[in-house]
Design an enzyme around this catalytic site. Structure first.
Site, PDB file in Angstrom:
ATOM      1  N   ASP A  84       0.831  -1.197   0.000  1.00  0.00           N
ATOM      2  CA  ASP A  84       0.000   0.000   0.000  1.00  0.00           C
ATOM      3  C   ASP A  84       0.871   1.255   0.000  1.00  0.00           C
ATOM      4  O   ASP A  84       1.876   1.321   0.710  1.00  0.00           O
ATOM      5  CB  ASP A  84      -0.864  -0.044   1.274  1.00  0.00           C
ATOM      6  CG  ASP A  84      -1.939   1.015   1.300  1.00  0.00           C
ATOM      7  OD1 ASP A  84      -2.762   1.046   0.381  1.00  0.00           O
ATOM      8  OD2 ASP A  84      -1.950   1.823   2.249  1.00  0.00           O
ATOM      9  N   GLU A 117       1.855  -0.283  -4.937  1.00  0.00           N
ATOM     10  CA  GLU A 117       0.872   0.715  -5.376  1.00  0.00           C
ATOM     11  C   GLU A 117       1.644   2.008  -5.592  1.00  0.00           C
ATOM     12  O   GLU A 117       2.058   2.660  -4.625  1.00  0.00           O
ATOM     13  CB  GLU A 117      -0.208   0.905  -4.308  1.00  0.00           C
ATOM     14  CG  GLU A 117      -1.289   1.872  -4.752  1.00  0.00           C
ATOM     15  CD  GLU A 117      -2.079   2.509  -3.619  1.00  0.00           C
ATOM     16  OE1 GLU A 117      -3.196   2.956  -3.861  1.00  0.00           O
ATOM     17  OE2 GLU A 117      -1.564   2.592  -2.484  1.00  0.00           O
TER      18      GLU A 117
HETATM   19  C1  NOJ Z   1      -4.498   2.956  -0.843  1.00  0.00           C
HETATM   20  C2  NOJ Z   1      -5.592   1.963  -0.667  1.00  0.00           C
HETATM   21  O1  NOJ Z   1      -5.836   1.308  -1.880  1.00  0.00           O
HETATM   22  C3  NOJ Z   1      -6.773   2.739  -0.161  1.00  0.00           C
HETATM   23  O2  NOJ Z   1      -7.954   1.965  -0.161  1.00  0.00           O
HETATM   24  C4  NOJ Z   1      -6.451   3.234   1.218  1.00  0.00           C
HETATM   25  O3  NOJ Z   1      -7.513   4.061   1.677  1.00  0.00           O
HETATM   26  C5  NOJ Z   1      -5.171   4.055   1.223  1.00  0.00           C
HETATM   27  N1  NOJ Z   1      -4.126   3.453   0.463  1.00  0.00           N
HETATM   28  C6  NOJ Z   1      -4.655   4.268   2.634  1.00  0.00           C
HETATM   29  O4  NOJ Z   1      -4.118   3.090   3.150  1.00  0.00           O
END
Ligand code: NOJ
Length: 522
Positions: free
Chosen positions: A210, A268
Site C-alpha cells: 500500500d 501501489e
Molecule cells: C491505498 C488503498 O488502496 C486505499 O484503499 C487506502 O484508503 C489508502 N491506500 C490508505 O491506506
C-alpha cells in the site's frame, strides 16, 4: 527482463478479492476469508492464477482494514488466522497463489505503538515512531505545515497531552485514525521485517504494498505547493510522496522477500513520470508496480493507446513486466466510468479484451467479471472516511465496493444469509449474478472465462506489442504470436473477416465489429 519474465507472476491473472464484499460465510453481512475459500472453485473456473486480498489484519476498520492495529494477526471479522490458513491451503490445492495487502506507511491509531506515544507525551522515544511536531504560531495553534489529507482536511491532528492540555500534532496523510510512521526510525523497518517473515512463513505468496511511493518524508517537511490536491492524484512536486528515501525501504523489503524466491511484491505506485516509476522496479526493489494509466484513460482509442504505450515504456525502462488494471476498490467501476448503462457495459467488456490481450500481469477486481456498475448509495449508508473528511462534498469509494451478487433474484443475492449487508445491494442486480451468467453464451462472466483461457493458451506474450495502422477511433495491436486485438471506439461498424475471430466482446453484425466492441483475431 528475462529472469523476471520467467516468474509465475510475470504474466499472471490476479484476482482482487475485497474481503468485505466477495462472500460472507457466517451471516454477519460482511464478507470474510471462509467466504473467499467457498468461492475458490468459482475462481479456479474463471482461470485466475493468484488472489490479492485487501487487508485482513486486526483493525478498527476506520478505512476498512487499511488502518492496521496488529499487522501479524487476522481480524476476527474475517475469521482469524485459522481462516487464512484454510484459505491458503485450499487455494494452493487449486494452484492459486495468495497475496496479501501490506500497509507500511501508517498504522491504526489503535496500534499499541500509537497508544503508547499518546500516553507518554512529548519528547519520549514512543513519539519517535510517528511524525509528531509542535504546531506553528502562538501556543502551537496551527499545524506544522500545510499538508492536506488524501481524504480531505489537514493532514495533521492535534493531540491532548497526558496533562490534559492541547499539545503536539501528528501527521496522517490519510485518516486521523491512520497516523504515519516515522520511517527514519529503524524500528519501523524492524517491525515490518517481522511482519513480512510472519506471513511468508505461513505460506503467503507475496504482497501488494500500500502507498509504496509514500513512507519516506522529506527533511524539514516543506509545505505543499498546491494543498488542494484531490484523492489519489499526486502531482510530481507533492512533498508527501515519492521521496528518494523510499527506495532504501524497498531494498530492505526485497532483501527479506528474497528469502522466499517465488514470492512477489507489487507496489501501489501513483507516480506518473516514467523514469521515477521505473526506479521502484530496479532489480533490488519491487517485482511489479501497479500502473494506473489505463484507469485514467477514457474510452477513446488515442487515449487508450497512449496509456498502453506509456505503461509499456515505463516497464521497459525498469526491465520488469508491465501490469494492467481497469478498476479496483478505490476507483469508480469502469462500466460507470465509460458512460454507464448498456454502452458503459459494452465498453467495459471491450476494454477487458484489450487488457487481457496485453503482455504482463493483469489485475481483475471482484465483480468486474460480472460487469458490475458503480452503485449510487444514499448518504446515510456511506462509510468511506472521504465522505465525512471532505465535509460531505466527496462521496468516496463505497459505490465500487458493494458486495458481489452470486444468485437469486433479490438482495443479498446469495452473498450472505443476512439481508443486512454492510453496504446495501441494488434491487436490479438479478441479471448480474454469477448464477444468471454462468454458462450463458455472451454473458460478461463467460467473456472473461474464455478470454482468460485463451490468454493462458497463448503462453508468453513477450514484452511489447506491435501497433497496426488503422483508421482514427480504432485501435489494433498484435502480440508476438500473431494474435491481433482490435478495439472499435468509433460510432460506426468496422469490417472484420470472421473466419479467424477468436473472441469478440459483442456479437458481430453482418461480419462487422460494432461500435464499443473489441475482438481478438488471428
Ligand atoms: C491505498 C488503498 O488502496 C486505499 O484503499 C487506502 O484508503 C489508502 N491506500 C490508505 O491506506
Amino acid at each position: 527482463m528475462t529472469e523476471s519474465r520467467q516468474a509465475w507472476w510475470s504474466r499472471a491473472v490476479f484476482y482482487q478479492a475485497y474481503p468485505r464484499s466477495f462472500r460472507d460465510s457466517d451471516g454477519d453481512g460482511v464478507g470474510d476469508l471462509d467466504g473467499v475459500t467457498e468461492g475458490l472453485d468459482y475462481l479456479a473456473r474463471l482461470g485466475v492464477d493468484a488472489l490479492w486480498l485487501n487487508p485482513v489484519m486486526v483493525s478498527p476498520m476506520a478505512d476498512h482494514g487499511y488502518d492496521v492495529a496488529d499487522p501479524r494477526d487476522v481480524d476476527p471479522l474475517f475469521g482469524g488466522l485459522e481462516a487464512l490458513d484454510r484459505l491458503v491451503e485450499a487455494a494452493h490445492a487449486r494452484d492459486i497463489k495468495v497475496t496479501m495487502d501490506l500497509v507500511p506507511n501508517h498504522t491504526s491509531s489503535a496500534h499499541p505503538w500509537f497508544q503508547a506515544a499518546l500516553a507518554t507525551g512529548p519528547g519520549g522515544n514512543q513519539r519517535e515512531r510517528y511524525v509528531f511536531r509542535d504546531g506553528q504560531g502562538p501556543d502551537g495553534l496551527h499545524p506544522p505545515n500545510n499538508w492536506v489529507s488524501i481524504f480531505g482536511g489537514p493532514a495533521w491532528t492535534r493531540v491532548v497531552e497526558p496533562d490534559g492540555n492541547p499539545g503536539q500534532w501528528y501527521l496522517h496523510i490519510f485518516d486521523p485514525e491512520q497516523p504515519d510512521l516515522n520511517w527514519d526510525n529503524p524500528e519501523a523497518f524492524e517491525d515490518l521485517e517481522k511482519t513480512l517473515r510472519f506471513w511468508l512463513e505461513r505460506g503467503i505468496d507475496g504482497f501488494r504494498i500500500d502507498v509504496a511511493h509514500g513512507m519516506a518524508k522529506p527533511p524539514g517537511l516543506p509545505d505543499m505547493p498546491r494543498p488542494d490536491a484531490e484523492m489519489l492524484t499526486h502531482d510530481a512536486d507533492d512533498p508527501r510522496f515519492n521521496n528518494d528515501g523510499v527506495h532504501a525501504i524497498h531494498r530492505g523489503i526485497r532483501t527479506v522477500v528474497n528469502d522466499h524466491p517465488d514470492a512477489v511484491t507489487i507496489g501501489e505506485i501513483w507516480v506518473f513520470d516514467n523514469e521515477d516509476f521505473a526506479k521502484y522496479l530496479r532489480p533490488d526493489e519491487l517485482h511489479l508496480g501497479f500502473n494506473f494509466r489505463l484507469v485514467r484513460a477514457d474510452f477513446d482509442a488515442a487515449q487508450v493507446r497512449e496509456a498502453i504505450e506509456n505503461s509499456l515504456a515505463a516497464a521497459d525502462l525498469a526491465g520488469s513486466p508491465p501490469t494492467w488494471t481497469l478498476s479496483n476498490h478505490d476507483v469508480e467501476r469502469e462500466v460507470t466510468r465509460y458512460g454507464g448503462g448498456a454502452v458503459g457495459l459494452a465498453r467495459a467488456r471491450a476494454m477487458a479484451l484489450v487488457m487481457l490481450a496485453l503482455p504482463g500481469a493483469v489485475f481483475v477486481y471482484n465483480g468486474e467479471e460480472l460487469g458490475l456498475p458503480n452503485v449510487d448509495l444514499p448518504d446515510e449508508v456511506l462509510q468511506d472516511p472521504t465522505w465525512e473528511r471532505s465535509g460531505r462534498t466527496q462521496r468516496g469509494r463505497d459505490g465500487c465496493r458493494v458486495p458481489m451478487p452470486w444468485s437469486g433474484d433479490e438482495p443479498p443475492y446469495g452473498f450472505s444469509s443476512s439481508a443486512d449487508t454492510w453496504l446495501p445491494m441494488p434491487p436490479d442486480w438479478s441479471s448480474l449474478t454469477v448464477e444468471a451468467q454462468d454458462g450463458v453464451a455472451g454473458s460478461t462472466l463467460e467473456l472473461f472465462r474464455t478470454a482468460i483461457e485463451i490468454r493462458h493458451s497463448r503462453g508468453d506474450l513477450g514484452a511489447g506489442v506491435e501497433w497496426l495502422a488503422v483508421p482514427t477511433g480504432v485501435l489494433a495491436f498484435q502480440g508476438t504470436d500473431g494474435v491481433t486485438c482490435l478495439l472499435n471506439a468509433t460510432d460506426h461498424p468496422v469490417p472484420l473477416s470472421d473466419e479467424d475471430v477468436l473472441i469478440t466482446s459483442a456479437p458481430l453484425v453482418g461480419g462487422d465489429l460494432p461500435p464499443n466492441a473489441a475482438a481478438w483475431i488471428r
